[in-house]
Design an enzyme around this catalytic site. Structure first.
Site, PDB file in Angstrom:
ATOM      1  N   ASN A 126      50.555 -73.793  44.402  1.00 37.13           N
ATOM      2  CA  ASN A 126      51.815 -73.082  44.613  1.00 37.13           C
ATOM      3  C   ASN A 126      51.917 -71.887  43.686  1.00 37.13           C
ATOM      4  O   ASN A 126      50.934 -71.454  43.089  1.00 37.13           O
ATOM      5  CB  ASN A 126      52.984 -74.049  44.379  1.00 37.13           C
ATOM      6  CG  ASN A 126      53.036 -74.510  42.926  1.00 37.13           C
ATOM      7  OD1 ASN A 126      52.012 -74.827  42.348  1.00 37.13           O
ATOM      8  ND2 ASN A 126      54.219 -74.539  42.343  1.00 37.13           N
ATOM      9  N   CYS A 176      53.068 -71.707  40.743  1.00 38.17           N
ATOM     10  CA  CYS A 176      52.823 -71.996  39.330  1.00 38.17           C
ATOM     11  C   CYS A 176      51.635 -72.924  39.107  1.00 38.17           C
ATOM     12  O   CYS A 176      51.453 -73.424  38.002  1.00 38.17           O
ATOM     13  CB  CYS A 176      54.073 -72.591  38.696  1.00 38.17           C
ATOM     14  SG  CYS A 176      55.540 -71.588  38.955  1.00 38.17           S
ATOM     15  N   GLU A 191      50.868 -75.979  39.890  1.00 37.29           N
ATOM     16  CA  GLU A 191      50.935 -77.412  39.594  1.00 37.29           C
ATOM     17  C   GLU A 191      51.020 -78.280  40.842  1.00 37.29           C
ATOM     18  O   GLU A 191      50.874 -79.504  40.751  1.00 37.29           O
ATOM     19  CB  GLU A 191      52.114 -77.723  38.657  1.00 37.29           C
ATOM     20  CG  GLU A 191      53.473 -77.859  39.319  1.00 37.29           C
ATOM     21  CD  GLU A 191      54.166 -76.530  39.541  1.00 37.29           C
ATOM     22  OE1 GLU A 191      55.393 -76.514  39.755  1.00 37.29           O
ATOM     23  OE2 GLU A 191      53.480 -75.498  39.493  1.00 37.29           O
ATOM     24  N   PRO A 215      56.295 -75.331  34.910  1.00 37.88           N
ATOM     25  CA  PRO A 215      56.517 -74.551  33.677  1.00 37.88           C
ATOM     26  C   PRO A 215      57.842 -74.820  32.970  1.00 37.88           C
ATOM     27  O   PRO A 215      57.966 -74.556  31.786  1.00 37.88           O
ATOM     28  CB  PRO A 215      56.461 -73.096  34.158  1.00 37.88           C
ATOM     29  CG  PRO A 215      55.755 -73.144  35.457  1.00 37.88           C
ATOM     30  CD  PRO A 215      56.092 -74.463  36.066  1.00 37.88           C
TER      31      PRO A 215
END
Length: 939
Positions: free
Chosen positions: A567, A569, A571, A753
């Site tokens: 995605n 970020c 993860e 994050p």
């Protein structure tokens, strides 16, 4: 001693000095020499002025002060008299002349008192001041109420001086001042002292809370109202039902909320938890989360948490009890839902999911359908990951027109501009990440998308990009072999293959190319392409490095599709198809909130995780889906992503340096507990609510838990994996339970994050090391000075916390290595991100990854990047079994401002003062967007 007279010009310098009355004059360094000399004379006597030692010291110290004031090379600036005196004081302390410095400080304090006579109460009296209300009416400034509010703000904060805040506030007020300016003056007065005493952050938050109470109570009750914190025990229960009514009438809250037992819920509110916010957290909540009508907030913080909890409890049998349970978790900061959930839970458009992953088809209709879906998903705060690998490359044949393709880049440009146009309702900039596999013929153009040079029509400056790297490529790099690039229309099955099957098919296509059976292909040296990938990553921060095979070989859902990308970020690792948009629902456990003297409180953590997984599962059923593809995928697989934050705070509390085997072990043990309890909770939900529909055939159904799936990766790589597989908990019992009961969710863990929700909770982001021990943080709510409270407490305990230490921290950009006064053990414990060997980050991440069924947002920091160092780091990440990496962060030229907050944002009408900082290198690479006001990542 120095006089109050301004300093005159010398040597043609255009530096100007601002007098205390606001006028200015030219700078003269001779007056600094006089000031320093008189300081010595006051301590050592008149004869000291004749000694060579003092004369030499005066010359040296004067030079230091002048250098500090002019080292930026820009003489067209201004400083205030106090700032020059600050530099004199600092120079004396650094030279070891502590008695002289103390005499100088005392002299300054005496002069200040002489200029500012105090009244009997210790507060400077000013002429009568009237305050202008929002309706235009005026009334005298209620100083007595200000005293009450300030006293409440300082209650329980031993290091906060309420009289100091009140004095600063009154000094900023003027006749005819607006009510909101008085409130701002209160906040700014407290905020001015945050850098020297972190407790003032809580005082500033509580003063902001008074403004929020006035806004919200007045808006809900329809008349001007003010309340102190002491009043809120009675005010909250009366306010809460009216707040729900106001929100429903405004069309913002779901009318179903009115069907709850609002009296029961209101009685569960904990008003005292409003005091737990630090200033950054409450300001962020005020600016971006609390509901408003025409920019007037009507939602108080505890009502906000309860509203979010109610929204997630809508489908529960005893929804009041569950709402209270969820509220307790959120308001205590033990767990926090992701930003989309906080934005939208309980509203008329409850889009609560964080991340969406799509695969783009290789035709115009499919491409523009996915771009349209990007816009719809981003509108309600979703972060996007797009798999663009199926789109044919440059030079590929277009059968319908008998022409040749322009490749994937022109469509990426459109996707980039769409992300800019759709900015999540003005709350967050639209954010998307494009993924491309390393064998795609357009990979080299893809690498250049973020460059600042070249054809702008083939650049995407606002889009994140990531490499989707198969193991075979890494093995070719290791062997210094050749690598062949293809267009996906001629090798369509590569997209859906991984591991041994991918390697076999890929070699077959290489042989077909040799025979002339492939029309579009190109051969490159694998090492050269790898070097270019790392070079561009260093230069632009993109594309990130993510590993296709690790994501797929350890995916619980490999029986039902393929993970084609991560995605925004990095993860989330979920399957995508043309018909299914993968969706993940995120939230994070606050590690430091579960610590005791003996380490993690296992029972409290189990209780938190159990409730959090239930909340995340509820999101799937109450969610508002903007596309049918996302609803279909979420209902079938029910993935959630439970993560963590506050890891660095936990290490500080336990006194464990990040660069240590103990920190790696704590990363291992803490994630093992979260993993165990999360899987256990999902299995409990399966017993209560049923298994997810695509469960049969999954790794779960075969008794293969995340810790067990390491063997699949190890076998596929012929043992070339460095992962510690040690465990402490009873995994055999849990494995048997999952086989017996099943799972409610296809995936349960992912470490995001937490860029914003960690601010709300007042803890360090995610698994990040400390970036700096004193810095100015920027986000969409503004700029905030943040001091490491753990470090400050330790320095106080050792008698080392003073104004000189604050100045040294600024001078060294919050890094302790250059401050000799700080003991070695503290320098090791509070080492910042760029002082830590990034291999420690990889080792800790590897220990976490073994427990996680998805991935983790892992930033890597390098203070002095080189080609060799980058190569070793990313090969190490691959070999240690990591699924993904996120930003590469290198040193930036933007550091802590070398000035006091009191001079910059501590006064309503302050003249900005920026003391000079030493020359800094140009940025060697891209800064992480987590600290970019334009990007708040997934959370």
């Amino acid at each position: 001693m120095p006089t109050d007279q301004p300093i005159a010009a010398k040597h043609g310098s255009q530096l100007t000095v601002v007098r205390r009355d606001g006028s200015s004059t030219a700078f003269d360094q001779a007056k600094i020499s006089v000031a320093v000399t008189k300081a010595f004379l006051a301590v050592e006597g008149a004869e000291a002025g004749a000694t060579h030692r003092v004369r030499d010291l005066v010359t040296d110290l004067t030079g230091r002060v002048v250098d500090a004031l002019t080292s930026r090379g820009d003489s067209r600036r201004s400083v205030q008299v106090e700032d020059i005196q600050d530099q004199v004081e600092l120079a004396l302390m650094r030279a070891g002349e502590h008695q002289v410095a103390r005499a100088y400080v005392l002299y300054r304090e005496e002069r200040t008192k002489a200029r500012t006579p105090a009244d009997p109460a210790g507060i400077t009296e000013k002429p009568a001041i009237t305050v202008r209300a929002t309706d235009g009416s005026t009334a005298p400034l209620d100083v007595d109420r200000l005293r009450v509010i300030v006293a409440e703000a300082a209650k329980g904060l031993d290091s906060v001086d309420p009289e100091l805040i009140l004095d600063e506030t009154l000094g900023s007020c003027y006749d005819g001042i607006a009510q909101h300016e008085v409130e701002l003056a209160l906040v700014m007065a407290a905020r001015a002292y945050v850098e020297t005493e972190p407790q003032y952050s809580f005082a500033a938050s509580r003063l902001l809370l008074d403004q929020i109470r006035r806004e919200a109570l007045g808006r809900v009750h329809g008349e001007p109202r003010q309340a102190s914190q002491a009043d809120m025990t009675e005010a909250y229960p009366a306010y809460f039902p009216e707040y729900i009514r106001t929100g429903i009438e405004a069309g913002q809250l779901d009318p179903e909320l009115a069907a709850f037992d609002l009296t029961r819920l209101a009685a569960a509110i904990r008003p005292e938890r409003d005091l737990d916010f630090a200033f950054l957290g409450l300001q962020t909540l005020y600016d971006r989360y609390l509901l408003h009508i025409d920019k007037v907030r009507y939602e108080l913080p505890q009502a906000f948490f309860l509203r979010v909890a109610m929204g997630m409890a809508l489908r529960e049998d005893d929804r009041e009890a569950r709402a209270i349970q969820f509220y307790e978790l959120l308001s205590s900061f033990r767990f926090m839902s992701s930003t989309p959930t906080l934005f939208n839970s309980g509203t008329t458009r409850p889009q609560l999911s964080s991340c969406f992953l799509t695969t783009v088809e290789d035709d115009l209709a499919g491409i523009f359908t996915k771009i349209r879906n990007n816009a719809l998903l981003a509108k309600y705060s979703g972060g996007l990951g797009n798999d663009w690998t199926p789109v044919r490359g440059i030079g590929a044949k277009i059968r319908g027109t008998n022409g040749e393709s322009q490749g994937v880049v022109p469509f990426l440009k459109i996707a980039n501009d769409t992300a800019v146009a759709v900015n999540q309702g003005g709350k967050r900039k639209g954010a998307v990440c494009a993924y491309l596999e390393t064998w795609h013929i357009d990979i080299e153009e893809f690498l250049d998308l973020r460059k600042n040079t070249g054809d702008e029509r083939r650049r995407t400056h606002d889009m994140n990009t990531a490499n989707w790297v198969p193991d075979l490529f890494m093995q070719r790099v290791e062997a210094d072999g050749q690598w062949t690039l293809f267009s996906p229309d001629e090798v369509p099955d590569l997209h859906d293959l991984y591991g041994a099957a991918f390697a076999e098919a890929y070699r077959g296509y290489e042989e077909a190319a040799e025979r002339g059976e492939i029309r579009v292909f190109r051969r490159v040296r694998a090492v050269e392409l790898w070097r270019r990938m790392l070079t561009v990553l260093f230069e632009t921060g993109h594309p990130w490095i993510t590993f296709k095979d690790a994501c797929n070989l350890r995916s619980p859902q490999q029986h039902d599709g393929v993970v084609h990308s991560s995605n925004l970020c990095t993860e989330i690792t979920l399957n995508t198809t043309v018909d299914e948009t993968a969706v993940c629902n995120l939230g994070s456990v606050n590690l430091v909130a579960h610590l005791t003297e003996g380490g993690l409180d296992a029972e409290l953590l189990r209780d938190t995780v159990k409730t959090a997984v239930r909340m995340l599962d509820n999101v799937i059923d109450v969610n508002f889906y903007t596309t049918p593809e996302s609803e279909r995928a979420n209902q079938r697989h029910r993935p959630v992503g439970l993560g963590l934050m506050g890891f660095a705070d936990a290490l500080f509390t336990l006194r464990i340096p990040y660069s240590s085997d103990e920190a790696v072990a704590f990363a291992d043990s803490s994630m093992e507990q979260i993993s165990y309890h999360a899987i256990d909770a999902s299995s409990d939900l399966a017993a209560e609510r049923g298994r997810y529909s695509s469960y049969d055939g999954s790794l779960w159904s075969q008794g293969i838990l995340p810790i067990d799936s390491i063997a699949l990766l190890r076998n596929a790589r012929d043992g070339d994996v460095i992962v510690d597989e040690g465990k402490q908990l009873d995994w055999d019992a849990l494995r048997d339970k999952v086989l017996r009961t099943g799972m409610r969710n296809s995936n349960v863990m992912a470490i995001a994050p937490t860029a914003t929700i960690s601010n709300i909770c007042g803890v360090s982001q995610s698994i990040e090391p400390t970036y700096s021990n004193l810095f100015v943080k920027s986000n969409m709510s503004g700029e905030f000075t943040v001091a490491n409270p753990y470090l400050v407490a330790e320095l106080k305990a050792r008698g080392l916390w003073d104004q000189v230490m604050v100045s040294d921290l600024k001078y060294h950009d919050g890094i302790l290595a250059g401050i000799e006064r700080i003991p070695a053990d503290l320098r090791e414990l509070y080492a910042t991100a760029f002082e830590i060997d990034p291999q420690w980050l990889v080792k800790a991440a590897s220990r976490r990854q073994k427990w996680i069924d998805q991935a983790q947002s892992l930033n890597l920091y390098m203070s002095a990047p080189s080609g060799r160092a980058l190569d070793e780091l990313y090969r190490s990440a691959w070999r240690h079994g990591l699924k993904t990496t996120y930003y590469l962060r290198s040193q930036s030229a933007t550091h802590v401002e070398k000035s006091t907050l009191k001079g910059t944002d501590g006064r309503l009408n302050a003249v900005p003062v920026a003391l000079p900082e030493p020359a800094l290198p140009e940025p060697a690479g891209a800064m992480c967007a987590i600290d970019d006001p334009e990007c708040e990542a997934c959370q």
